[in-house]
Design a protein around this motif. Structure first.
Motif, PDB file in Angstrom:
ATOM      1  N   ALA A   1     -54.155  93.155 -40.915  1.00 26.57           N
ATOM      2  CA  ALA A   1     -53.176  93.132 -39.808  1.00 26.57           C
ATOM      3  C   ALA A   1     -53.745  93.808 -38.573  1.00 26.57           C
ATOM      4  O   ALA A   1     -53.502  93.392 -37.447  1.00 26.57           O
ATOM      5  N   CYS A   2     -54.554  94.867 -38.805  1.00 25.49           N
ATOM      6  CA  CYS A   2     -55.190  95.558 -37.670  1.00 25.49           C
ATOM      7  C   CYS A   2     -56.200  94.650 -36.982  1.00 25.49           C
ATOM      8  O   CYS A   2     -56.378  94.697 -35.774  1.00 25.49           O
ATOM      9  N   LYS A   3     -56.907  93.854 -37.794  1.00 19.00           N
ATOM     10  CA  LYS A   3     -58.095  93.171 -37.279  1.00 19.00           C
ATOM     11  C   LYS A   3     -57.845  91.727 -36.848  1.00 19.00           C
ATOM     12  O   LYS A   3     -58.529  91.228 -35.968  1.00 19.00           O
ATOM     13  N   LEU A   4     -56.897  91.069 -37.502  1.00 16.64           N
ATOM     14  CA  LEU A   4     -56.754  89.635 -37.280  1.00 16.64           C
ATOM     15  C   LEU A   4     -56.319  89.345 -35.863  1.00 16.64           C
ATOM     16  O   LEU A   4     -55.296  89.804 -35.398  1.00 16.64           O
TER      17      LEU A   4
ATOM     18  N   VAL B   1     -47.564  97.274 -41.865  1.00  8.10           N
ATOM     19  CA  VAL B   1     -48.222  96.033 -41.411  1.00  8.10           C
ATOM     20  C   VAL B   1     -47.853  95.741 -39.957  1.00  8.10           C
ATOM     21  O   VAL B   1     -48.711  95.397 -39.136  1.00  8.10           O
TER      22      VAL B   1
ATOM     23  N   LYS C   1     -53.297  97.985 -33.729  1.00 12.73           N
ATOM     24  CA  LYS C   1     -54.688  97.592 -34.015  1.00 12.73           C
ATOM     25  C   LYS C   1     -55.579  98.795 -34.314  1.00 12.73           C
ATOM     26  O   LYS C   1     -55.287  99.573 -35.201  1.00 12.73           O
TER      27      LYS C   1
ATOM     28  N   ALA D   1     -49.613  98.214 -37.768  1.00 12.02           N
ATOM     29  CA  ALA D   1     -51.055  97.913 -37.724  1.00 12.02           C
ATOM     30  C   ALA D   1     -51.317  96.737 -36.793  1.00 12.02           C
ATOM     31  O   ALA D   1     -52.261  96.741 -35.999  1.00 12.02           O
ATOM     32  N   LYS D   2     -50.433  95.733 -36.881  1.00  9.90           N
ATOM     33  CA  LYS D   2     -50.568  94.537 -36.039  1.00  9.90           C
ATOM     34  C   LYS D   2     -50.387  94.892 -34.571  1.00  9.90           C
ATOM     35  O   LYS D   2     -51.055  94.371 -33.697  1.00  9.90           O
TER      36      LYS D   2
ATOM     37  N   ILE E   1     -52.983  95.745 -44.684  1.00 12.31           N
ATOM     38  CA  ILE E   1     -52.830  96.543 -43.466  1.00 12.31           C
ATOM     39  C   ILE E   1     -54.096  96.441 -42.615  1.00 12.31           C
ATOM     40  O   ILE E   1     -54.028  96.290 -41.388  1.00 12.31           O
TER      41      ILE E   1
END
Lengths: 143, 147
Positions: B116-119, A109, A116, A112-113, B113
């Motif tokens: 988390a990539c997109k927000l 997570v 992106k 990913a944060k 996941i």
């Protein structure tokens, strides 16, 4: 489920970028694990503060990332390369090996944060396989 | 029954409002099949899923990703009644599709996941913890009719 040449190449390509921000990734992942999966607090019950602001969490998050960097270095022979860490987790810390996947999810997570769109399904797959192999290597000495 | 505070409900709704179902749904399901390839067995009727590129470009799978994620909206709207809301779907997944219930957890993880990539706004540990509590309730509801 062994790492293919492609998995290894993917991990080695992204790892330098991760290592540059290890001081953020490690503590954030550890703090999230402690917050989201409270059963993991048992291993850190000697720390009074388990938040992301805690000095102990920050320091230990960095230690975890150093361990993962070692795993990348020893990616072709993690069982031998991570022996000392396996001893520690098995005999000193007695960490239930089921918890490794909880930390792995938090690492996913946070990555990913951070990364992106760059954290594509292919990168996610390679990282998941890598973290699973690290977990297996850490559990090697358990029994 | 899982109880949510007002603050937790606000957090879940705030996350959900930012989720583009048509984007996150397909990507989350694609991640599940790519990262956990044994899950491909449940989608055999969608055709070729035998390579990463096949999974990534399968239109039927993408469409199904939207269906799956839209159903999560049901739980967001009725957070006090998640178990009942998913009872029928749980029976379907158990009795007809025979999905190993551990895969619901894997799908939940991949949804997180992908989000988390997109927000664009913060997905900090407090938000993730609340979102995880919500998804755990959904996963439990999906498992509830198995035995």
């Amino acid at each position: 489920m062994s790492l293919t040449d492609n998995d290894i190449a993917t991990i080695k390509a992204i790892w330098p970028k991760i290592a540059k921000v290890a001081n953020e990734i490690g503590p954030d992942s550890l703090a999230r694990m402690l917050r989201i999966y409270p059963q993991t607090k048992i291993y850190f019950s000697h720390w009074s503060d388990l938040s992301i602001d805690s000095t102990k969490v920050k320091e230990h998050g960095v230690v975890i990332m150093k361990g993962l960097s070692l795993a990348v270095e020893k990616i072709n022979d993690m069982t031998n390369g991570l022996q000392d860490l396996s001893q520690k987790h098995a005999f000193q810390m007695r960490v239930d090996p089921g918890n490794f996947k909880l930390l792995s999810q938090c690492i996913h997570v946070v990555l990913a944060k951070r990364f992106k769109a760059e954290y594509t399904p292919e990168v996610h797959l390679a990282m998941d396989k890598f973290l699973s192999k690290v977990a297996l290597a850490l559990a090697e000495k358990y029994r | 029954m899982v109880k949510f505070t007002e603050q937790e409900r606000d957090i879940v709704r705030a996350v959900w409002e930012k989720v583009d179902v048509d984007e996150v749904g397909p990507e989350a399901l694609i991640r599940v099949l790519i990262t956990y390839p044994w899950t491909e067995r449940y989608f055999g009727i969608f055709g070729d899923l035998f390579s990463i590129s096949a999974v990534s470009t399968n239109a039927k799978l993408a469409e199904h990703g939207k269906v799956v994620l839209r159903s999560l909206g049901r739980a967001v709207e009725d957070m006090d009644n998640i178990k009942n809301a998913y009872a029928e779907l749980s029976r379907l997944h158990c009795e007809k599709i025979h999905v190993d219930p551990d895969n619901f957890r894997l799908l939940a993880d991949c949804i997180t996941i992908t989000i988390a990539c997109k927000l664009k706004s913060t997905f900090n540990s407090n938000v993730q913890a609340t979102w995880q509590k919500f998804l755990t309730a959904v996963v439990e509801a999906m498992t509830s009719q198995y035995n």
